[in-house]
Design an enzyme around this catalytic site. Sequence first.
Site, PDB file in Angstrom:
ATOM      1  N   GLY A  77      55.786  28.772  43.443  1.00 10.55           N
ATOM      2  CA  GLY A  77      55.526  27.691  44.016  1.00 10.55           C
ATOM      3  C   GLY A  77      55.450  27.432  45.358  1.00 10.55           C
ATOM      4  O   GLY A  77      55.969  28.442  46.187  1.00 10.55           O
ATOM      5  N   GLY A 125      57.258  30.812  39.954  1.00  7.24           N
ATOM      6  CA  GLY A 125      56.223  30.075  39.314  1.00  7.24           C
ATOM      7  C   GLY A 125      55.041  30.627  38.723  1.00  7.24           C
ATOM      8  O   GLY A 125      54.460  30.424  37.699  1.00  7.24           O
ATOM      9  N   GLU A 148      64.913  33.716  43.126  1.00  8.17           N
ATOM     10  CA  GLU A 148      65.399  32.530  43.486  1.00  8.17           C
ATOM     11  C   GLU A 148      66.660  32.422  44.290  1.00  8.17           C
ATOM     12  O   GLU A 148      67.197  31.605  45.242  1.00  8.17           O
ATOM     13  CB  GLU A 148      65.409  31.339  42.526  1.00  8.17           C
ATOM     14  CG  GLU A 148      63.969  31.006  41.959  1.00  8.17           C
ATOM     15  CD  GLU A 148      63.301  32.001  41.135  1.00  8.17           C
ATOM     16  OE1 GLU A 148      62.215  31.892  40.987  1.00  8.17           O
ATOM     17  OE2 GLU A 148      64.065  33.055  40.794  1.00  8.17           O
ATOM     18  N   ASP A 156      63.921  29.378  37.260  1.00  8.87           N
ATOM     19  CA  ASP A 156      63.273  28.024  36.639  1.00  8.87           C
ATOM     20  C   ASP A 156      62.175  28.640  35.770  1.00  8.87           C
ATOM     21  O   ASP A 156      62.049  29.751  35.465  1.00  8.87           O
ATOM     22  CB  ASP A 156      63.206  27.101  37.427  1.00  8.87           C
ATOM     23  CG  ASP A 156      62.227  27.100  38.332  1.00  8.87           C
ATOM     24  OD1 ASP A 156      61.813  28.279  38.770  1.00  8.87           O
ATOM     25  OD2 ASP A 156      61.465  26.145  38.686  1.00  8.87           O
TER      26      ASP A 156
END
Length: 366
Positions: A77, A125, A148, A156
Amino acid sequence: MTPTDPAADPAPADDSVLLRTEGRAAYIVLNRPRALNALTHAMVRRIDQALAAWEHDPAVETVVLTGAGERGLCAGGDIRAIYDDARTGGSASADFWRDEYHLNARIARYPKPYVAVMDGIVMGGGVGVSAHGGVRVVTERSRIAMPETGIGFVPDVGGTYLLGLAPGELGTHLALTGQQLGARDALLCGLADHFVPSDRLPRLVADLASDPVREVLARYVAEAPPGVLGEQRAWIDACYTAHGVEEIVDRLQNHGAQAAKEAAETLHTKSPTALKVTLSSLRRARQLGPLERVLEQEYRVSCAALASADLVEGIRAQVVDKDRDPRWSPAGLADVTDDDVARYFAPLGARELALAADRSPQEVPW
């Protein structure tokens, strides 16, 4: 162009996602090569709209995802946008994650072959828009990771679901350390399905316009080069079955394998809070069932992380100032309490993602 083809839109918002149909295939190209094709909210929405249209288009039999440029499919992301949002107490990131996780679930349930070309860097992402697909292709240039914890965040985009399915404790090791995977290790961990040498990709992608996926794969799939995780399973499984992160680090430090000691050193550089929340998130994910329930949990965790000091500090150190010297708070594992971790899993009430479906992943006939 077919009448329902989203690529026929005469005035798309931008060119960060390129869409086209050719023959029996529809193509999605992530087109921000200077930013390693990092995902924006607009990109997520455009991909989702395209998939929704193509799902019901009889002319589209296969969907193909690639990334522009030579460096990778997608680096994740837009971290800088999340940093700015977190600093100002905004809600843009939560809105982005809501749509992104819906997209991840759509990809996982997509009724047509979804071919993700995971060439080069595929992180965060980028894993979410590729590794949930039905046909996942890696190359000798693939570098896949969920990094992360190094920015005070938690895996995620369904990452805890995917890593929770990896053999033994390999997923735990990858989630906590953020270690990058090459092709063979991605295959071993269930994050990819096929190895194709990178010089064969243009022909593979082109052939999907005229021939079924199985036939095309048969022409180009090859044996992946050796990996490293297969030989490291013994110490990884022995160390990462420990009850908590402190014990994991202790076992790694005291294990005879040099790679185990290096993993312990890596963990010392990560956010202590993120490490503990990640371990809990991964272990809870294994008990939740379908991907949708895991995404709901990840949404709670992500929203909680958005309000944490470590996410802002981690992005500052790694992306903004690039001093690589984050000042985590709390600074040590022993200072992160069970209550601190539990807060990340607190229900969101009316803001819940509400994706869950009590069904197992569909069988794909192709």
